[in-house]
Motif scaffolding. Structure first.
Motif, short mmCIF file in Angstrom:
data_model
loop_
_atom_site.label_atom_id
_atom_site.label_comp_id
_atom_site.label_asym_id
_atom_site.label_seq_id
_atom_site.Cartn_x
_atom_site.Cartn_y
_atom_site.Cartn_z
N ASP A 140 0.82 -1.21 0.00
CA ASP A 140 0.00 0.00 0.00
C ASP A 140 0.85 1.26 0.00
O ASP A 140 0.52 2.25 -0.67
N SER A 141 1.95 1.24 0.75
CA SER A 141 2.78 2.44 0.86
C SER A 141 3.34 2.84 -0.49
O SER A 141 3.29 4.01 -0.88
N PHE A 142 3.89 1.89 -1.23
CA PHE A 142 4.50 2.20 -2.52
C PHE A 142 3.46 2.64 -3.55
O PHE A 142 3.69 3.56 -4.33
N LEU A 143 2.31 1.98 -3.52
CA LEU A 143 1.26 2.35 -4.48
C LEU A 143 0.69 3.73 -4.17
O LEU A 143 0.29 4.46 -5.07
N GLN A 144 0.65 4.09 -2.88
CA GLN A 144 0.18 5.43 -2.54
C GLN A 144 1.14 6.50 -3.05
O GLN A 144 0.72 7.57 -3.50
N VAL A 145 2.44 6.21 -3.00
CA VAL A 145 3.42 7.16 -3.53
C VAL A 145 3.23 7.32 -5.03
O VAL A 145 3.24 8.45 -5.56
N ILE A 146 3.05 6.21 -5.73
CA ILE A 146 2.83 6.27 -7.18
C ILE A 146 1.55 7.03 -7.50
O ILE A 146 1.50 7.84 -8.45
N THR A 147 0.50 6.82 -6.70
CA THR A 147 -0.77 7.52 -6.91
C THR A 147 -0.60 9.03 -6.73
O THR A 147 -1.13 9.83 -7.51
N ILE A 148 0.14 9.41 -5.69
CA ILE A 148 0.39 10.84 -5.47
C ILE A 148 1.15 11.44 -6.67
O ILE A 148 0.84 12.55 -7.13
N PHE A 149 2.12 10.71 -7.18
CA PHE A 149 2.88 11.18 -8.34
C PHE A 149 1.97 11.32 -9.55
O PHE A 149 2.07 12.30 -10.31
N LEU A 150 1.05 10.36 -9.74
CA LEU A 150 0.12 10.44 -10.87
C LEU A 150 -0.81 11.64 -10.74
O LEU A 150 -1.13 12.32 -11.72
N TYR A 151 -1.28 11.90 -9.50
CA TYR A 151 -2.12 13.08 -9.28
C TYR A 151 -1.34 14.36 -9.61
O TYR A 151 -1.90 15.33 -10.17
N PHE A 152 -0.07 14.38 -9.27
CA PHE A 152 0.75 15.53 -9.58
C PHE A 152 0.87 15.74 -11.09
O PHE A 152 0.73 16.87 -11.59
N ILE A 153 1.13 14.66 -11.81
CA ILE A 153 1.22 14.75 -13.28
C ILE A 153 -0.11 15.20 -13.88
O ILE A 153 -0.15 16.05 -14.78
#
Length: 441
Positions: A149-162
């Motif tokens: 969950d931790s790693f996927l949340q980081v990727i999700t935050i990055f996608l929201y930023f993009i």
């Protein structure tokens, strides 16, 4: 030219018919717009319905034939549904120039909205794919107990930023790098806002790489009142379900900055430690006479030990011409020493102890509460209820066995002890309270 002519014919057909019927031009234009919007909405609804039927139906067929559950997870997380929405969006994009042919100034704004919706749609697809990956990875042995969950949340935050950058670029018509440059000046503020997220991300990486905590581990963290199984590890928090069914939430970073106890090693070993003492009253410790040794030899667990030990001691005393008229001379057995050997023999044959792990009975330094005889061993069950039962069974037996060795377990004086002392001294039952009698008189 043919395509343009046909689009113009479609967009103006209704208004032309209305004009032929004598309807004013402005009214005919708005009626034509309403008809085109209605027709487009019906087409979009039909395309959306057919796309979902085709995509979802195909996904279910693949899921039924596939040996893995990946397609099933894709359907559950609506990946297929979001992909199906691309088809009606294409219809809307193609229809905008036709529907709003009489209102050309509206077209650029509407195209921007469709572009933003397309960005969000791809964002939803990516998020659904990440959720699918999370569900699938948790079924594998490699990632089953990892903080996915931790790693996927980081990727999700990055996608929201993009996605935010792309939407900003679409609305303003400026390059995304302009926005990034502006954010550079506010990086300190962003670092402060996302401090917990950044610290949690770093902590998650360290927890995962060092294998400190897994899903299902029994952890104890007294500072936060946590004592139970880890149910979730995400970017910012770790959830622990305590044994009383309450939930304790611990910031992920504190697993690194503070100390905690992980019971995984105990669970993996198959044995749980028992470390408890019996406190012997020091005044009850003494040497054993030959008659008492003979009496204790009737205890099956001590028979061979006492015979061998007594022969060894007798031989030593005889060879050194020891005067045994006093037991203190030479070598002699003590009741507490024999009791310690009895405990050692008892735990080794007890069915609830782990025979492949350390077993030790040792004498600790005397204290004001007596001399501790400590048992250090492991139960052969890690189940809490069974462990407590094994430990209680061992100490129930030992506390009852103390009397056979003419020993006493130390305990603080109780009311019965005070009454017994008064009776022995005065011959009068009960306890007298001079202060109370004085007050009554």
């Amino acid at each position: 030219m043919n395509t343009t002519y046909s689009n113009d014919a479609i967009s103006s057909w209704t208004s032309d018919q209305l004009l032929n019927l004598g309807v004013p031009e402005q009214a005919a234009t708005y009626i034509n717009l309403l008809v085109l919007i209605t027709a487009t909405a019906l087409v979009v609804y039909l395309v959306d319905f057919l796309a979902r039927k085709i995509f979802v139906g195909t996904a279910h067929k693949f899921a039924a034939k596939s040996s893995t559950r990946l397609v099933e997870y894709m359907a559950r997380n609506r990946v297929v549904v979001y992909l199906a929405r691309i088809a009606p969006l294409v219809v809307v994009v193609q229809a905008i120039p036709i529907v709003f042919a009489d209102f050309p100034t509206w077209v650029p704004a509407l195209n921007k909205f469709t572009d933003i919706y397309l960005i969000l749609l791809w964002m939803w697809v990516a998020r659904a794919v990440l959720r699918t990956c999370k569900d699938f990875l948790k079924t594998t042995e490699t990632f089953k107990e990892k903080p996915v969950d931790s790693f996927l949340q980081v990727i999700t935050i990055f996608l929201y930023f993009i996605a935010g950058l792309l939407i900003f670029s679409t609305l303003t018509g400026k390059d995304a790098w302009t926005f990034i440059t502006a954010m550079g000046a506010a990086s300190a503020i962003l670092m402060l806002i996302f401090k917990d997220t950044i610290m949690g991300f770093v902590a998650s990486i360290q927890v995962s790489s060092n294998d400190m905590v897994r899903i299902g581990d029994w952890v104890t963290m007294d500072k936060y009142g946590a004592d139970g199984a880890v149910t979730e590890i995400n970017l910012t928090t770790v959830k622990v379900q305590n044994f009383d069914k309450t939930i304790t939430t611990i910031p992920t970073y504190y697993l690194i900055s503070d100390s905690f106890k992980n019971w995984r090693g105990m669970q993996a070993s198959g044995g749980r430690r028992i470390k408890r003492s019996v406190y012997i009253k020091i005044s009850s410790i003494r040497y054993l006479s030959a008659e008492e040794i003979t009496k204790l030899s009737k205890i099956q667990l001590l028979k061979s030990y006492l015979e061998e030990r007594q022969n060894e001691i007798s031989r030593f005393n005889k060879e050194n011409e020891i005067d045994k008229s006093l037991l203190i001379n030479g070598r002699s057995l003590t009741n507490v020493g024999v009791f310690r050997k009895y405990i050692d023999a008892y735990i080794k044959q007890h069915p609830g102890t782990h025979k492949d792990m350390i077993m030790m009975v040792r004498q600790l330094e005397p204290t004001t509460t007596g001399m501790p005889i400590e048992l250090y061993l492991f139960a052969n069950s890690i189940v809490w209820v069974e462990y407590e039962g094994i430990m209680a069974d061992i100490f129930d037996h030992l506390l009852a066995a103390v009397k056979y060795f003419d020993l006493e377990v130390f305990e603080m004086p109780a009311a019965d002890d005070v009454r017994s002392l008064h009776f022995n001294m005065t011959g009068t039952p009960g306890v007298r309270y001079p202060m109370a009698e004085t007050m009554q008189n």
